[in-house]
Design a protein around this motif. Sequence first.
Motif, short mmCIF file in Angstrom:
data_model
loop_
_atom_site.label_atom_id
_atom_site.label_comp_id
_atom_site.label_asym_id
_atom_site.label_seq_id
_atom_site.Cartn_x
_atom_site.Cartn_y
_atom_site.Cartn_z
N ARG A 58 0.84 -1.19 0.00
CA ARG A 58 0.00 0.00 0.00
C ARG A 58 0.88 1.24 0.00
O ARG A 58 1.91 1.27 0.66
N GLU A 91 -5.52 4.19 -4.64
CA GLU A 91 -5.17 3.40 -3.46
C GLU A 91 -6.42 3.01 -2.68
O GLU A 91 -6.54 1.89 -2.20
N ASP A 100 -4.93 -5.04 -0.86
CA ASP A 100 -3.53 -4.68 -1.13
C ASP A 100 -3.20 -5.12 -2.56
O ASP A 100 -4.08 -5.48 -3.32
N GLY A 110 -4.99 -1.51 -10.16
CA GLY A 110 -4.40 -0.28 -9.65
C GLY A 110 -3.63 0.49 -10.71
O GLY A 110 -3.76 1.71 -10.83
N TYR A 114 -5.16 4.28 -12.30
CA TYR A 114 -4.54 5.56 -11.93
C TYR A 114 -4.86 6.67 -12.92
O TYR A 114 -5.32 7.74 -12.54
#
Length: 177
Positions: A58, A91, A100, A110, A114
């Motif tokens: 993280r 996040e 995670d 993830g 973004y």
Amino acid sequence: MTTRDIVFLALVAACVTAAGFVAVPLVGAMPLPGMRSMAAAFFYGFFICIGLLKVRKRGAVFLVALFNGLVLLMMSWLMLANNLIAALLTELLVLIFFRDFRTDRAVLFGAGLYMCMSLPASLVLAGWLGGPMIARFLARPGVVGLIFLATAALSFGGAWCGLKIGRELAKAGLIRS
């Protein structure tokens, strides 16, 4: 997070920044907001995915965004704010859906997400500051939607390529995931 992890993420941020400095000027003259995010989306997805494959912790996306944003701060504080907001949203969503970055699906999600979060963050910040061009742009939701979809496709495409190449790098022993 170790010093080695932070240094690796700083190198990832340097790659992201360099790719952005090459890709963004190619569309800089286009009057549509969001085109800059779209131009860099593939590279951001790719390099962030490589970074997350090595540092599955993280805060990794936030650190890449912070290092990248600190360089972009020399141009505008909005660029730093945009990067940090997008990283925090990314996040948070990874935390909600995956907890995670231990799985490849979480890394792909993830890394691809973004730039998808960067576009609305940028539009909200610019709209909040009252730019007339942004207001005209937001009045055309079809164009906004197309740019968002293209940004998402390029970002997730880059993340997918990063995942494939990252797995090969891990098999070759060049990165430890």
